[in-house]
Design a protein around this motif. Structure first.
Motif, PDB file in Angstrom:
ATOM      1  N   LEU A 109      72.626  20.319  58.719  1.00 31.69           N
ATOM      2  CA  LEU A 109      73.977  20.786  58.437  1.00 31.69           C
ATOM      3  C   LEU A 109      74.220  20.868  56.928  1.00 31.69           C
ATOM      4  O   LEU A 109      74.785  21.861  56.429  1.00 31.69           O
ATOM      5  CB  LEU A 109      75.010  19.847  59.065  1.00 31.69           C
ATOM      6  N   PHE A 110      73.827  19.832  56.205  1.00 29.15           N
ATOM      7  CA  PHE A 110      74.008  19.829  54.761  1.00 29.15           C
ATOM      8  C   PHE A 110      73.265  21.005  54.118  1.00 29.15           C
ATOM      9  O   PHE A 110      73.806  21.682  53.229  1.00 29.15           O
ATOM     10  CB  PHE A 110      73.505  18.516  54.160  1.00 29.15           C
ATOM     11  N   VAL A 111      72.030  21.228  54.546  1.00 30.17           N
ATOM     12  CA  VAL A 111      71.235  22.309  53.961  1.00 30.17           C
ATOM     13  C   VAL A 111      71.841  23.668  54.303  1.00 30.17           C
ATOM     14  O   VAL A 111      71.916  24.564  53.457  1.00 30.17           O
ATOM     15  CB  VAL A 111      69.769  22.219  54.442  1.00 30.17           C
ATOM     16  N   ASP A 112      72.279  23.837  55.550  1.00 31.06           N
ATOM     17  CA  ASP A 112      72.885  25.109  55.957  1.00 31.06           C
ATOM     18  C   ASP A 112      74.136  25.432  55.161  1.00 31.06           C
ATOM     19  O   ASP A 112      74.395  26.594  54.822  1.00 31.06           O
ATOM     20  CB  ASP A 112      73.239  25.066  57.449  1.00 31.06           C
ATOM     21  N   ARG A 113      74.938  24.410  54.858  1.00 34.55           N
ATOM     22  CA  ARG A 113      76.267  24.628  54.292  1.00 34.55           C
ATOM     23  C   ARG A 113      76.342  24.466  52.783  1.00 34.55           C
ATOM     24  O   ARG A 113      77.413  24.613  52.195  1.00 34.55           O
ATOM     25  CB  ARG A 113      77.256  23.656  54.949  1.00 34.55           C
ATOM     26  N   THR A 114      75.227  24.137  52.149  1.00 36.42           N
ATOM     27  CA  THR A 114      75.247  23.827  50.716  1.00 36.42           C
ATOM     28  C   THR A 114      74.415  24.827  49.937  1.00 36.42           C
ATOM     29  O   THR A 114      73.331  25.222  50.382  1.00 36.42           O
ATOM     30  CB  THR A 114      74.701  22.398  50.470  1.00 36.42           C
ATOM     31  N   ASP A 115      74.909  25.210  48.777  1.00 34.91           N
ATOM     32  CA  ASP A 115      74.172  26.109  47.894  1.00 34.91           C
ATOM     33  C   ASP A 115      72.856  25.464  47.472  1.00 34.91           C
ATOM     34  O   ASP A 115      72.791  24.253  47.238  1.00 34.91           O
ATOM     35  CB  ASP A 115      75.022  26.418  46.662  1.00 34.91           C
ATOM     36  N   ILE A 116      71.825  26.269  47.334  1.00 36.82           N
ATOM     37  CA  ILE A 116      70.489  25.750  47.061  1.00 36.82           C
ATOM     38  C   ILE A 116      70.431  25.009  45.719  1.00 36.82           C
ATOM     39  O   ILE A 116      69.752  23.983  45.589  1.00 36.82           O
ATOM     40  CB  ILE A 116      69.437  26.888  47.092  1.00 36.82           C
ATOM     41  N   THR A 117      71.176  25.483  44.730  1.00 36.06           N
ATOM     42  CA  THR A 117      71.204  24.804  43.427  1.00 36.06           C
ATOM     43  C   THR A 117      71.802  23.410  43.552  1.00 36.06           C
ATOM     44  O   THR A 117      71.314  22.441  42.956  1.00 36.06           O
ATOM     45  CB  THR A 117      72.003  25.629  42.410  1.00 36.06           C
ATOM     46  N   ILE A 118      72.857  23.295  44.344  1.00 31.47           N
ATOM     47  CA  ILE A 118      73.500  21.992  44.547  1.00 31.47           C
ATOM     48  C   ILE A 118      72.568  21.052  45.299  1.00 31.47           C
ATOM     49  O   ILE A 118      72.518  19.850  45.018  1.00 31.47           O
ATOM     50  CB  ILE A 118      74.833  22.181  45.293  1.00 31.47           C
ATOM     51  N   GLU A 523      62.136  15.390  55.464  1.00 30.85           N
ATOM     52  CA  GLU A 523      62.795  16.460  56.215  1.00 30.85           C
ATOM     53  C   GLU A 523      63.802  17.209  55.343  1.00 30.85           C
ATOM     54  O   GLU A 523      63.927  18.438  55.432  1.00 30.85           O
ATOM     55  CB  GLU A 523      63.460  15.874  57.458  1.00 30.85           C
ATOM     56  N   LEU A 524      64.506  16.495  54.465  1.00 29.43           N
ATOM     57  CA  LEU A 524      65.435  17.157  53.554  1.00 29.43           C
ATOM     58  C   LEU A 524      64.678  18.075  52.591  1.00 29.43           C
ATOM     59  O   LEU A 524      65.109  19.215  52.329  1.00 29.43           O
ATOM     60  CB  LEU A 524      66.242  16.118  52.775  1.00 29.43           C
ATOM     61  N   ILE A 525      63.569  17.595  52.056  1.00 35.19           N
ATOM     62  CA  ILE A 525      62.758  18.412  51.145  1.00 35.19           C
ATOM     63  C   ILE A 525      62.237  19.652  51.863  1.00 35.19           C
ATOM     64  O   ILE A 525      62.259  20.769  51.311  1.00 35.19           O
ATOM     65  CB  ILE A 525      61.599  17.576  50.573  1.00 35.19           C
ATOM     66  N   MET A 526      61.787  19.495  53.098  1.00 37.59           N
ATOM     67  CA  MET A 526      61.263  20.628  53.862  1.00 37.59           C
ATOM     68  C   MET A 526      62.360  21.640  54.162  1.00 37.59           C
ATOM     69  O   MET A 526      62.173  22.857  53.987  1.00 37.59           O
ATOM     70  CB  MET A 526      60.616  20.137  55.152  1.00 37.59           C
ATOM     71  N   PHE A 527      63.504  21.190  54.630  1.00 34.14           N
ATOM     72  CA  PHE A 527      64.618  22.097  54.929  1.00 34.14           C
ATOM     73  C   PHE A 527      65.058  22.850  53.671  1.00 34.14           C
ATOM     74  O   PHE A 527      65.377  24.041  53.721  1.00 34.14           O
ATOM     75  CB  PHE A 527      65.799  21.327  55.515  1.00 34.14           C
ATOM     76  N   THR A 528      65.076  22.133  52.534  1.00 33.06           N
ATOM     77  CA  THR A 528      65.464  22.766  51.271  1.00 33.06           C
ATOM     78  C   THR A 528      64.458  23.835  50.872  1.00 33.06           C
ATOM     79  O   THR A 528      64.838  24.938  50.444  1.00 33.06           O
ATOM     80  CB  THR A 528      65.575  21.704  50.158  1.00 33.06           C
ATOM     81  N   ASP A 529      63.176  23.541  51.018  1.00 36.30           N
ATOM     82  CA  ASP A 529      62.125  24.503  50.679  1.00 36.30           C
ATOM     83  C   ASP A 529      62.211  25.740  51.581  1.00 36.30           C
ATOM     84  O   ASP A 529      62.107  26.881  51.119  1.00 36.30           O
ATOM     85  CB  ASP A 529      60.756  23.831  50.817  1.00 36.30           C
ATOM     86  N   ILE A 530      62.414  25.494  52.880  1.00 40.55           N
ATOM     87  CA  ILE A 530      62.505  26.610  53.821  1.00 40.55           C
ATOM     88  C   ILE A 530      63.721  27.477  53.502  1.00 40.55           C
ATOM     89  O   ILE A 530      63.635  28.715  53.503  1.00 40.55           O
ATOM     90  CB  ILE A 530      62.574  26.086  55.271  1.00 40.55           C
ATOM     91  N   LYS A 531      64.851  26.845  53.223  1.00 34.83           N
ATOM     92  CA  LYS A 531      66.056  27.618  52.897  1.00 34.83           C
ATOM     93  C   LYS A 531      65.855  28.428  51.621  1.00 34.83           C
ATOM     94  O   LYS A 531      66.261  29.595  51.536  1.00 34.83           O
ATOM     95  CB  LYS A 531      67.253  26.689  52.731  1.00 34.83           C
ATOM     96  N   GLU A 532      65.230  27.815  50.632  1.00 35.78           N
ATOM     97  CA  GLU A 532      65.059  28.466  49.335  1.00 35.78           C
ATOM     98  C   GLU A 532      64.203  29.721  49.444  1.00 35.78           C
ATOM     99  O   GLU A 532      64.426  30.705  48.731  1.00 35.78           O
ATOM    100  CB  GLU A 532      64.437  27.484  48.343  1.00 35.78           C
ATOM    101  N   HIS A 533      63.238  29.699  50.355  1.00 34.34           N
ATOM    102  CA  HIS A 533      62.278  30.798  50.401  1.00 34.34           C
ATOM    103  C   HIS A 533      62.422  31.722  51.607  1.00 34.34           C
ATOM    104  O   HIS A 533      61.799  32.774  51.642  1.00 34.34           O
ATOM    105  CB  HIS A 533      60.850  30.241  50.340  1.00 34.34           C
ATOM    106  N   THR A 534      63.207  31.307  52.606  1.00 32.80           N
ATOM    107  CA  THR A 534      63.373  32.196  53.767  1.00 32.80           C
ATOM    108  C   THR A 534      64.827  32.391  54.139  1.00 32.80           C
ATOM    109  O   THR A 534      65.160  33.361  54.818  1.00 32.80           O
ATOM    110  CB  THR A 534      62.639  31.641  54.995  1.00 32.80           C
ATOM    111  N   GLN A 535      65.696  31.479  53.720  1.00 34.28           N
ATOM    112  CA  GLN A 535      67.109  31.455  54.111  1.00 34.28           C
ATOM    113  C   GLN A 535      67.251  31.270  55.620  1.00 34.28           C
ATOM    114  O   GLN A 535      66.913  32.137  56.412  1.00 34.28           O
ATOM    115  CB  GLN A 535      67.837  32.737  53.696  1.00 34.28           C
TER     116      GLN A 535
END
Length: 541
Positions: A109-118, A523-535
């Motif tokens: 939820l945090f990763v989905d709703r938060t800007d990647i820079t934040i 898991e947070l690092i993985m979700f962040t990486d996936i969001k950053e490169h695939t959205q």
């Protein structure tokens, strides 16, 4: 004007951090279960959402967690354990897995709703906090022993010395191994993000934990990045990290290097240690008073007095020319404490906890013989025990022995010995297969000196836990529905791939899912990486 600009900068920085995520990370990764529970409750109050999105195909979260609970219930149906206290163990184990689900759902939820820079800023602050707490740990040691190298300090019965790293626990206040794993993730994460000062800071903190296995494992992704995917600056930083490691093992903590060399000779090269340790006999006059009894202290006083009288007589004879070649009188020097004396040697006496543990084993176990072949590490002995169990119980290969019955943190906790957390004293539980195998192995090595209390002799392992308590089904669902969940994004992962390698390597060392710590950070690092490169595509509103 400058003051208002500073206030504006602070506000801007505060807005660029997801404080709810940061607080959740700090609290949930704390060593205490009560704090972890409070973190979950607080986060769900602030961000209430229970739409997990589990699906057999393209699931929003890893199906592994849900399926492992299913295997637990299936095993209990196939092999019902109706002994009085097992019910609490069963419920406790399921609650741990449910906590994993609740935690990863909030992370998503945090990763989905938060800007990647934040998200990156929040991770940065978390690592800075961990490094700061590690510095506090080191400072506390230096305040106690003085400004000196604690890795070489042998006083206080070698309280620190080779064990100094055990006290560098970081923000989680958990084991130093947890801190080491966090910093391994940090080195890789910041290396890819080209935050080079943070790479060095994480590497130095990792070295301070003196986790030999963690440092060794980190060499593999660093070597791969160096040769396969790095620019000139990254190569330079990796080289600096390697130089720091060489300095640490060569100058700061050479005994750790000796320990690694000795372990390699013994367990890999199979060379017997030929070193013969001789005990130095210290004369009575050179022994510090703190080590003497009242009687020997009087003897020392008498010896020193007689020596001083004899020196005076010799000096008088020499002054009158009656004695030649006499060494001129020198002021007596108060002898310093010798490192071969007791305060500089590790205590060999058995602790109260070791007595309690051995007593519990002698009362509960069927096979009370504490004997193992020390030609191989305890980890290998634990694996042999697991294989032997399935040879004797082939019907258990599919779903395992059951949660908390053979190899898990829960199995150790349920003994009520406070080995892996507290457990109600009147509701303790121990399966005989656990007592006669992994617990017996743990007791054997824990009875020995501190150098035997290492990762290589600890039976704890995620793989062993999944195999023995959840059977082949546990291994399969882990491979396909946990590793597979992240691997399906492999073409777009950057720092996520080496992070996954690190996690799988560290799973050999402990029951990390039950620790509720480093897996959450991973898991947070993985979700962040996936969001950053695939959205991520949100599949629900």
């Amino acid at each position: 004007m400058n003051t208002s600009r500073g206030v504006h900068l602070i506000k801007k920085t505060a807005y660029n951090i997801e404080w709810k995520l940061l607080i959740f990370l700090i609290l949930f990764m704390d060593v205490k279960l009560a704090v972890k529970a409070a973190a979950l409750i607080l986060t769900y109050i602030l961000q209430p959402d229970f739409r997990f999105g589990f699906k057999m195909k393209d699931s929003r979260l890893p199906l592994f967690y849900l399926l492992i609970i299913g295997i637990t219930l299936l095993n209990f149906i196939l092999y019902p354990n109706l002994s009085g206290n097992y019910g609490l163990v069963l419920v406790s184990g399921i609650l741990i897995w449910l906590a994993c689900i609740l935690a990863i759902h909030q992370l998503r939820l945090f990763v989905d709703r938060t800007d990647i820079t934040i998200l990156h800023n929040t991770l940065l602050v978390f690592f800075i906090f961990n490094i700061t707490f590690s510095i506090f740990n080191l400072s506390a040691i230096l305040l106690e022993i003085g400004i000196r190298n604690p890795f070489l300090y042998q006083g206080q019965f070698q309280k620190y010395f080779i064990s100094t790293g055990d006290y560098i626990k970081g923000i989680t206040a958990d084991t130093s191994t947890t801190n080491a794993v966090i910093n391994c993730f940090g080195v890789i994460y910041f290396l890819y993000r080209k935050k080079y000062p943070m790479v060095i800071a994480c590497m130095v903190t990792l070295l301070l934990t003196a986790s030999n296995f963690s440092i060794f494992v980190l060499l593999f992704p660093l070597t791969g990045i160096f040769f396969l995917k790095s620019n000139r600056d990254q190569k330079s930083i990796i080289s600096i990290c390697l130089i720091l490691g060489i300095i640490f093992f060569g100058k700061i903590s050479p005994q750790n290097k000796d320990y690694v060399t000795s372990s390699l000779n013994k367990f890999v090269l199979k060379n017997k240690d030929q070193n013969i340790v001789t005990k130095k006999i210290i004369p009575l006059w050179a022994r510090p008073d703190s080590l003497l009894t009242a009687e020997t202290r009087r003897e020392k006083t008498a010896v020193l007095w007689l020596d001083s009288v004899e020196r005076a007589r010799q000096q008088d004879l020499a002054a009158r020319g009656l004695l030649r070649n006499v060494v001129p009188y020198k002021k007596p020097v108060i002898p310093e404490e010798d490192i071969n004396t007791a305060p500089f040697q590790a205590r060999a006496d058995t602790t109260i906890f070791q007595h309690q543990m051995l007593s519990y084993f002698q009362r509960k176990a069927v096979n009370r013989e504490l004997k193992f072949d020390e030609a191989s590490p305890g980890k290998m002995a634990a694996f042999d025990q697991s294989v032997g169990f399935f040879k004797n119980h082939p019907d258990r290969i599919l779903s395992g022995e059951g949660i908390g019955n053979f190899s898990s943190k829960l199995a150790f906790r349920a003994t009520g010995l406070n080995m892996a957390g507290s457990f109600p004293g009147n509701l303790t539980y121990s399966n005989s297969d656990f007592l006669n195998n992994h617990f017996r192995l743990f007791v054997y090595f824990f009875e020995k000196p501190a150098e035997s209390h290492s990762l290589m002799h600890n039976p704890a392992s995620v793989y062993d836990q999944l195999l023995t308590e959840y059977g082949l089904l546990g291994i399969v669902v882990f491979a396909f529905y946990y590793i597979g969940f992240f691997i399906r994004h492999r073409n777009s992962l950057s720092y996520g791939l080496p992070a996954l390698f690190l996690l799988l390597a560290f799973f050999v060392t402990d029951y990390w899912f039950e620790q509720l710590s480093i897996v959450v950070l991973f898991e947070l690092i993985m979700f962040t990486d996936i969001k950053e490169h695939t959205q991520f595509v949100k599949r629900y509103e």
